[in-house]
Scaffold this active site. Structure first.
Site, PDB file in Angstrom:
ATOM      1  N   HIS A 297      -5.986  -6.420  11.138  1.00 17.94           N
ATOM      2  CA  HIS A 297      -6.731  -6.513   9.879  1.00 17.94           C
ATOM      3  C   HIS A 297      -7.330  -7.911   9.680  1.00 17.94           C
ATOM      4  O   HIS A 297      -7.193  -8.524   8.616  1.00 17.94           O
ATOM      5  CB  HIS A 297      -5.832  -6.159   8.691  1.00 17.94           C
ATOM      6  CG  HIS A 297      -6.615  -5.755   7.472  1.00 17.94           C
ATOM      7  ND1 HIS A 297      -6.193  -4.804   6.583  1.00 17.94           N
ATOM      8  CD2 HIS A 297      -7.822  -6.190   6.988  1.00 17.94           C
ATOM      9  CE1 HIS A 297      -7.068  -4.668   5.600  1.00 17.94           C
ATOM     10  NE2 HIS A 297      -8.079  -5.504   5.824  1.00 17.94           N
TER      11      HIS A 297
ATOM     12  N   ASP B  11      -9.187  -2.000  13.119  1.00 18.23           N
ATOM     13  CA  ASP B  11      -8.755  -3.268  12.519  1.00 18.23           C
ATOM     14  C   ASP B  11      -7.895  -3.016  11.287  1.00 18.23           C
ATOM     15  O   ASP B  11      -7.348  -3.943  10.717  1.00 18.23           O
ATOM     16  CB  ASP B  11      -9.979  -4.115  12.144  1.00 18.23           C
ATOM     17  CG  ASP B  11      -9.585  -5.485  11.602  1.00 18.23           C
ATOM     18  OD1 ASP B  11      -8.976  -6.264  12.365  1.00 18.23           O
ATOM     19  OD2 ASP B  11      -9.869  -5.762  10.418  1.00 18.23           O
TER      20      ASP B  11
ATOM     21  N   THR C 204     -12.365  -7.834  -1.367  1.00 17.71           N
ATOM     22  CA  THR C 204     -13.309  -6.945  -2.043  1.00 17.71           C
ATOM     23  C   THR C 204     -12.595  -5.751  -2.661  1.00 17.71           C
ATOM     24  O   THR C 204     -12.813  -5.391  -3.817  1.00 17.71           O
ATOM     25  CB  THR C 204     -14.393  -6.470  -1.060  1.00 17.71           C
ATOM     26  OG1 THR C 204     -15.084  -7.616  -0.549  1.00 17.71           O
ATOM     27  CG2 THR C 204     -15.400  -5.557  -1.747  1.00 17.71           C
TER      28      THR C 204
ATOM     29  N   GLU D 278       0.404  -1.406   6.793  1.00 14.32           N
ATOM     30  CA  GLU D 278       0.159  -2.716   7.407  1.00 14.32           C
ATOM     31  C   GLU D 278       1.264  -3.696   7.017  1.00 14.32           C
ATOM     32  O   GLU D 278       1.489  -3.888   5.805  1.00 14.32           O
ATOM     33  CB  GLU D 278      -1.214  -3.241   6.986  1.00 14.32           C
ATOM     34  CG  GLU D 278      -2.334  -2.369   7.513  1.00 14.32           C
ATOM     35  CD  GLU D 278      -3.712  -2.767   6.993  1.00 14.32           C
ATOM     36  OE1 GLU D 278      -4.710  -2.281   7.540  1.00 14.32           O
ATOM     37  OE2 GLU D 278      -3.783  -3.549   6.026  1.00 14.32           O
TER      38      GLU D 278
ATOM     39  N   ARG E 224     -10.725   0.979   5.898  1.00 16.02           N
ATOM     40  CA  ARG E 224      -9.348   1.116   5.445  1.00 16.02           C
ATOM     41  C   ARG E 224      -8.644   2.147   6.327  1.00 16.02           C
ATOM     42  O   ARG E 224      -9.231   3.132   6.759  1.00 16.02           O
ATOM     43  CB  ARG E 224      -9.281   1.554   3.970  1.00 16.02           C
ATOM     44  CG  ARG E 224      -9.657   0.463   2.975  1.00 16.02           C
ATOM     45  CD  ARG E 224      -8.615  -0.643   2.923  1.00 16.02           C
ATOM     46  NE  ARG E 224      -8.911  -1.682   1.948  1.00 16.02           N
ATOM     47  CZ  ARG E 224      -9.575  -2.794   2.200  1.00 16.02           C
ATOM     48  NH1 ARG E 224     -10.057  -3.007   3.427  1.00 16.02           N
ATOM     49  NH2 ARG E 224      -9.774  -3.698   1.265  1.00 16.02           N
TER      50      ARG E 224
END
Length: 312
Positions: A283, A257, A72, A262, A233
């Site tokens: 994530h 998460d 998204t 990352e 985020r």
């Protein structure tokens, strides 16, 4: 038509046959930044989940007509540069709403039930060695009757609110966009929402309004018994401030998460005094296979719509 997927590992081995029917398809498990131009040199369509496609790369890809973001969020694509070059960019909307909402509710339940601690208590052999049927080292709690604060009332936030209500919670929210919509839940300023909520879950996009939205000052507004959940985020929550709050007992626990970088290489979150206060995942709140199949369906629909317009 040539189609390239730069980080195909992100669809967990699910079939890309529905995409390959549109042309010559090549999928790469992962792609390093310096490999983007070489791998996309002859591509008409590029699919990316998190691989960055910036203005420099676009300037060297004259055939590129469509970028499909297999997610998204589109912050990995330079949208202004794409618009200047007439390259269409399409994302996937709504595929993970239920998955992320379920993860959010599951995280709240796990933290309230002290699932991490008691799972370790059992697996360590301490339960087998005990002379007691029950163990109450860490008091547990239930959701019913608690106040749940939603930060960002989009599709996911709205589904979380619905589920939390079904569990008997009283829900309120704060808008991070500045857009006022009619919702069935009361809207509160962020500081007030943080102060009254027992569970706070974050579901807003990362942008100039939300970067660093929850830091030292905001965490200090929360109840010592409160839980913070971020499935949006990483840059929205100050991780160092959160680690200090967890160590000081300023809040009961947190579930994350997403992270500021990352994979997360180094962080005070790895050195908490009480690791059971943090529930963390890499994530993947969005990633049940059902959601991944819907994601691929979104990519297929975006390509199909693009191809049909090219034929007109």
């Amino acid at each position: 038509m040539k189609i390239v997927f730069l980080d195909e590992y992100s669809v967990c081995g699910r079939s890309m046959a529905a995409v390959s029917r549109f042309g010559e398809y090549t999928g790469y498990e992962v792609t390093a930044p310096e490999q983007v131009v070489e791998r996309c040199a002859d591509a008409d369509i590029v699919i990316t989940n998190k691989v960055v496609i910036d203005a420099g790369a676009m300037s060297r890809l004259p055939r590129l007509k469509l970028i499909c973001v297999a997610a998204t969020g589109m912050n990995n694509v330079d949208l202004a540069a794409a618009a200047d070059r007439g390259i269409e960019v399409r994302n996937a909307v709504g595929y993970s709403t239920y998955a992320v909402a379920e993860t959010t509710l599951g995280a709240a339940l796990a933290l309230l039930r002290e699932t991490v601690y008691y799972d370790g208590y059992f697996k360590s052999g301490r339960y087998a060695a005990s002379d007691r049927i029950f163990n109450f080292d860490r008091p547990t709690g239930q959701l019913r009757g608690r106040r749940w604060g939603v930060v960002g009332m989009g599709n996911i936030g709205r589904e979380v609110a619905r589920l939390a209500t079904a569990f008997g919670c009283e829900v309120a929210y704060t808008s991070t966009s500045g857009v006022v919509r009619r919702e069935e839940y009361p809207a509160l300023p962020l500081d007030e929402l943080l102060a009254v909520s027992d569970v706070v879950s974050v579901h807003c996009p990362l942008n100039d309004r939300t970067r660093g939205l929850i830091g030292e000052a905001e965490l200090s507004c929360m109840k010592p018994s409160a839980i913070l959940i971020n499935v949006a985020r990483g840059g929205i929550v100050d991780e160092a401030a959160l680690a200090r709050a967890l160590d000081a007992g300023a809040i009961r626990g947190a579930a994350l998460d997403v992270f500021s970088s990352e994979p997360l290489r180094e962080s005070p979150l790895y050195a908490l005094k009480d690791p059971c206060r943090l529930l963390a995942s890499p994530h993947n709140a969005w990633s049940p296979v059902e959601a991944i199949d819907r994601l691929i369906g979104c990519v297929v629909a975006n390509i199909e719509e693009f191809v049909s317009r090219q034929r007109c």
